[in-house]
Scaffold this active site. Structure first.
Site, PDB file in Angstrom:
ATOM      1  N   HIS A 225       1.359 -25.384  68.784  1.00  0.00           N
ATOM      2  CA  HIS A 225       1.330 -24.374  69.843  1.00  0.00           C
ATOM      3  C   HIS A 225       0.141 -23.419  69.714  1.00  0.00           C
ATOM      4  CE1 HIS A 225       5.173 -26.058  70.399  1.00  0.00           C
ATOM      5  NE2 HIS A 225       5.900 -25.173  69.745  1.00  0.00           N
TER       6      HIS A 225
ATOM      7  N   LYS B 118     -18.758  -4.653  60.350  1.00  0.00           N
ATOM      8  CA  LYS B 118     -18.106  -3.923  61.420  1.00  0.00           C
ATOM      9  C   LYS B 118     -18.978  -2.757  61.850  1.00  0.00           C
ATOM     10  CE  LYS B 118     -14.008  -5.923  61.503  1.00  0.00           C
ATOM     11  NZ  LYS B 118     -13.266  -6.321  62.672  1.00  0.00           N
TER      12      LYS B 118
END
Length: 436
Positions: A203, A292
């Protein structure tokens, strides 16, 4: 309010006889078939045969398949009818464990996903003499869900996203599945597979492939599945160091996994897993690896990065967090959202169940939302090494309490990839915000 297009406007299957063999899964297949019938999307000649291991007489069978149907007149179509001779097509759908698969496949040509690369190849090879790839529909019901089917239109019909959909502008993609219940009596089945085989290899990986793949050359089934296979072949096999597994323990009156009488004593089966997948291609190379930063060159210090959320279920929604000036006599910024909540946006919304959509696709011979054999092989190549290593080394899952989000170690695990789990701050102003 916008009125959605009527799902019954889709072309119905060809006017020919259909004989559909369904395992009795009254929670999904039977209601889905009934909704297709009520929407006049089944041919009049269609007949459905249901069977299961349970010993049922005629009345018991009718009671089982109609227990979710409230109107008496709606129960009449299930009361039985003959099967005419000259049936031109038969479809078999059976929910079976892999151990029972091949013997049943010989008789009715049913297919179910296996449990690692070796068993995958064995089953695929055994199937080749029985029927062609074109006659095979490997169901992953997530591919029938409305929001999963919306990923391609969202990506490829909005030119806004085309230049941004890469590792330069996307820091990471997080795909999360949370369920508010334990195994509770089905642990014997679940223990053979665990959470990675049960939902992640199929899934969640199918969802990821649609998010990460390149633009197909067309919208036909093979063009779409070609691109899904290509991106899966670019995913490196998962390493143990990029994996965190857990197993829930009791919490108040809620029993732990090992308290389930159907679970073997001392089982190391994972009921929680967090895994990092690395895609080694030009579009995604370096994602999660880059330092980041705040918004590059922004005039406003400390603003949040943008985040887009697509909630598959429940309560389908797409929303994007963005920075905005706070109303009033201030220059401060705040986080708000562009919001498409389906129930609020569309009038008289009726989203078909995933199985309803997929059963109709089968009868229309549309393979777009089904898993091809090479796609299945590529998926197992990603997961098999780490699954075998965990089983060989008997890796013990970290405990976490029933009903919580996972092991305490999860925050530390995701932080090493630059992802922080926020427990305060901005909250999307919907009551069910924590369900996505």
């Amino acid at each position: 309010m916008q009125k959605p297009s009527n799902p019954t406007s889709r072309p119905s299957p060809k006017k020919e006889n259909f004989l559909v063999h369904l395992a009795i899964w009254h929670g999904k297949d039977i209601p889905s078939s009934f909704r297709l019938y009520k929407s006049e999307l089944l041919p009049e000649s269609a007949r459905i045969l249901g069977y299961a291991r349970s010993k049922l007489d005629h009345d018991g069978f009718i009671g089982r398949v109609t227990e979710h149907i409230s109107k008496e007149e709606d129960k009449k179509p299930w009361m039985g009818s003959g099967i005419e001779s000259g049936t031109t097509k038969s479809y078999f759908y059976m929910a079976l464990p892999p151990s029972a698969f091949f013997s049943v496949a010989k008789g009715c040509r049913q297919h179910l996903q296996p449990s690692d690369t070796e068993s995958c190849n064995e089953l695929l090879n055994n199937l080749k003499p029985l029927f062609s790839e074109n006659d095979t529909y490997r169901i992953d019901h997530y591919l029938g869900k409305e929001m999963v089917k919306n990923i391609m239109p969202y990506r490829f019909s909005n030119t806004l996203f085309t230049p941004l959909w890469n590792s330069t502008h996307i820091d990471s993609v997080q795909i999360t599945l949370k369920e508010p219940f334990g195994t509770e009596g089905r642990g014997g089945y679940f223990d053979e597979y665990g959470i990675i085989r049960d939902v992640m290899q199929n899934h969640l990986l199918q969802t990821m492939s649609l998010v990460a793949m390149e633009r197909p050359i067309g919208r036909d089934a093979e063009a779409i599945r070609d691109e899904k296979v290509k991106v899966l072949r670019c995913v490196k096999p998962i390493k143990l160091e990029d994996t965190l597994i857990g197993q829930y323990v009791g919490n108040g009156d809620k029993p732990g996994y090992l308290d389930d009488e159907t679970v073997p004593k001392g089982s190391l089966c994972a009921t929680f897993a967090a895994m990092v997948l690395w895609i080694d291609n030009e579009r995604w190379d370096g994602a999660l690896d880059k330092a980041k930063v705040e918004v590059p060159g922004s005039l406003y210090a400390g603003v949040s990065r943008n985040e887009t959320v697509m909630r598959i279920q429940p309560n389908e929604v797409i929303y994007t967090k963005f920075n905005n000036k706070s109303p009033g006599l201030t220059e401060h910024t705040m986080v708000t959202e562009l919001d498409l909540t389906y129930k609020q946006r569309y009038e008289n919304l009726q989203i078909p169940d995933a199985y309803e959509s997929l059963i109709l696709d089968v009868m229309r011979s549309d393979h777009s939302n089904f898993v091809r054999n090479d796609e299945l092989d590529a998926a197992w190549r990603i997961f098999t090494p780490v699954l075998h290593q965990m089983e060989k080394d008997r890796i013990k899952p970290h405990p976490y309490k029933y009903g919580t989000r996972g092991p305490e170690k999860e925050s530390e695990f995701v932080k090493k990839y630059g992802v922080e789990q926020l427990t305060g701050g901005y909250t999307w102003p919907k009551q069910d915000v924590d369900q996505h």
